[in-house]
Design an enzyme around this catalytic site. Sequence first.
Site, PDB file in Angstrom:
ATOM      1  N   ARG A  55      91.025  59.383  28.965  1.00 54.79           N
ATOM      2  CA  ARG A  55      90.216  58.169  28.899  1.00 54.79           C
ATOM      3  C   ARG A  55      89.573  58.127  27.519  1.00 54.79           C
ATOM      4  NH1 ARG A  55      86.425  60.652  27.200  1.00 54.79           N
ATOM      5  NH2 ARG A  55      85.218  58.757  27.293  1.00 54.79           N
ATOM      6  N   GLY A  56      88.904  56.998  27.240  1.00 53.47           N
ATOM      7  CA  GLY A  56      88.383  56.750  25.902  1.00 53.47           C
ATOM      8  C   GLY A  56      89.353  55.786  25.233  1.00 53.47           C
ATOM      9  N   ALA A  57      88.812  54.675  24.728  1.00 52.43           N
ATOM     10  CA  ALA A  57      89.675  53.597  24.268  1.00 52.43           C
ATOM     11  C   ALA A  57      90.740  54.062  23.266  1.00 52.43           C
ATOM     12  CB  ALA A  57      88.823  52.466  23.704  1.00 52.43           C
ATOM     13  N   GLN A 190      80.667  60.843  32.195  1.00 50.76           N
ATOM     14  CA  GLN A 190      81.323  61.227  30.940  1.00 50.76           C
ATOM     15  C   GLN A 190      80.365  61.934  29.982  1.00 50.76           C
ATOM     16  OE1 GLN A 190      81.648  58.241  32.391  1.00 50.76           O
ATOM     17  NE2 GLN A 190      83.681  57.367  32.098  1.00 50.76           N
ATOM     18  N   ASP A 231      84.898  49.515  23.672  1.00 52.89           N
ATOM     19  CA  ASP A 231      86.230  49.334  24.247  1.00 52.89           C
ATOM     20  C   ASP A 231      86.893  48.058  23.755  1.00 52.89           C
ATOM     21  OD1 ASP A 231      84.719  51.191  26.228  1.00 52.89           O
ATOM     22  OD2 ASP A 231      86.853  51.437  26.645  1.00 52.89           O
ATOM     23  N   ASN A 241      81.556  47.778  26.241  1.00 56.23           N
ATOM     24  CA  ASN A 241      81.566  49.241  26.243  1.00 56.23           C
ATOM     25  C   ASN A 241      81.136  49.712  27.626  1.00 56.23           C
ATOM     26  OD1 ASN A 241      81.941  51.760  24.822  1.00 56.23           O
ATOM     27  ND2 ASN A 241      79.724  51.994  24.800  1.00 56.23           N
TER      28      ASN A 241
END
Lengths: 340, 340
Positions: A55-57, A190, A231, A241
């Site tokens: 995950r994480g853009a 997160q 994001d 975001n």
Amino acid sequence: MTETSMHSHDSIRAVQWRGDHLRLLDQRRLPQEECWFDCHDAAEVTQAIRDLAVRGAPAIGIAAAWGVAMAARQNAPMDAALAMLRAARPTAVNLMWALDRMKKRIAAGADAGALAAEAQAIQDQDLAANRKMGELGAALIAAHAGVLTHCNTGSLATAGYGTALGVIRAGVAAGRIERVYAGETRPWQQGARLTMWELVRDGIPAQLIADSAAAHLMKSGAVQWVIVGADRIAANGDVANKIGTYQLAIAAKYHGVRFMVVAPSSTIDMATGTGEDIEIELRDPAELLHAAGQRTVVEGAHAWNPVFDVTPAELITAIVTERGVIERPGSIAMQAMFGW
Amino acid sequence: MTETSMHSHDSIRAVQWRGDHLRLLDQRRLPQEECWFDCHDAAEVTQAIRDLAVRGAPAIGIAAAWGVAMAARQNAPMDAALAMLRAARPTAVNLMWALDRMKKRIAAGADAGALAAEAQAIQDQDLAANRKMGELGAALIAAHAGVLTHCNTGSLATAGYGTALGVIRAGVAAGRIERVYAGETRPWQQGARLTMWELVRDGIPAQLIADSAAAHLMKSGAVQWVIVGADRIAANGDVANKIGTYQLAIAAKYHGVRFMVVAPSSTIDMATGTGEDIEIELRDPAELLHAAGQRTVVEGAHAWNPVFDVTPAELITAIVTERGVIERPGSIAMQAMFGW
């Protein structure tokens, strides 16, 4: 001297191409276990993105590019692979950006080798962009600063180094940031699980706070900047975001704390006019009703689980990209830097 | 018709005097288990308060009063019992208020029976105050309203019915409140574990949200009021309450959402000038670093865990007490209603 050791506080690489498959650090199991797993085709990458194993853009975009490269090696139908990967998650635009870049190469007749090279370029350029943003962002921060971050925007969320966490790495290395706070980032934690793991591992002292303690922290005077990732950034500078970002921006404004958004230009979506046009992903209410596989909320209870929100440009002090910094973002400044 | 059944959405009594001991619903184990346990002396009550087996500002005061009554029955040294109970938790003033009330009766020569009667009066008056505040608060709410609450301010936190949750019970019963949202309330999850349990049990449809989703919810237009309780209200109308309340008040102001604080007059501390003078309890960082007895954050990580914050009077639309409503609270209005 290795490539990473030249830069302090930067030892983690969570997305690794292994010649014929993609190896991912499973972010669902951190920090309890450092467990790696392999994706051998585009379907496995899609599943890993959907399940938040990666995950994480920016990291999602990189993983998807490698998914396309694997589909090409396997002579899989490329349109189907692209469509499947594109549908994995809706909010982060980096996913669409990386797939569009691969698609352009496919349309230009690139073979499997060339597509693998393109995926590698996307990954390498992300790391370089993060280093550049780290420099640019840290330069905005005065000495003796305290900073608060949200979610995870570090090496785990990118090719390495991170976006907002890259600025924090750079600011700590430069001696300007003296206090680092991270919000837990419910419901997926997160901040608690991933950001604290990165910071401890890379030797950056930090304190975890409940998301709802941020305003109280700001009132204490301990933080001068809130630093977050993105994001998707709309053409007017509105930022989608992780859920909670908007609330932090409002609290920052109220306290005169500055608010920095750090994201590579691949996060900027000039085709989206304002934040109102960005689709906000709603995830399973179970994320709020269960913990560690156990039901923690009474049976019969309902939950509303939006996992992103939109911070209007008016609440943002600066957007830091690898192409430059936009202070007091708005349509004109965005158009000047990112328009056609 | 029983005493509780006359009032709808109101079936829970978590603090029960059983003739010679105090029976408490263990709030640490809800909602997984409805587990009752007995306190037989002031030391056991002190422990129950300190461990959060009983929590909520009014409920703490009531339990402490019964602790004093038990000490008197047992011919225990009264000064020691009072001092021990007073030190159990620092922020909620209802604890000090209830103990001062018992102390006055002791000074006046009250015997054990009279002290038990005083504890019963504190409990009965709290329930009556909650009913009155329910009426007064619900009357402020226009039809078709959505409301957001924080922490647990219901039957579990009081003699019954609740403060903020009492207003919500009354507003739902009157047909004015159509949507109820509750924040999880990290780290102890009073909203997720306790408020949702009460609401489901008393037939009030509600949705749980992450604490950090509140501003995004407000932007959607779904809520017209934030309704919270208080642990201490200073002479200028500043309110100490569960961590996160301040952040909600800032977000409410930004969105034009009204902000109601509901608390019995025992919560008002005219001896404390402003919120700046209120001691904010810091609890064990372990509450943020563990879940269900398991370490969830990397070893070596630190956390900052303030469990209350102060909302300045300027962010509050109305303070509702059983004596009346103070709109736009400030020193003059507070002095007029609660001064000597």
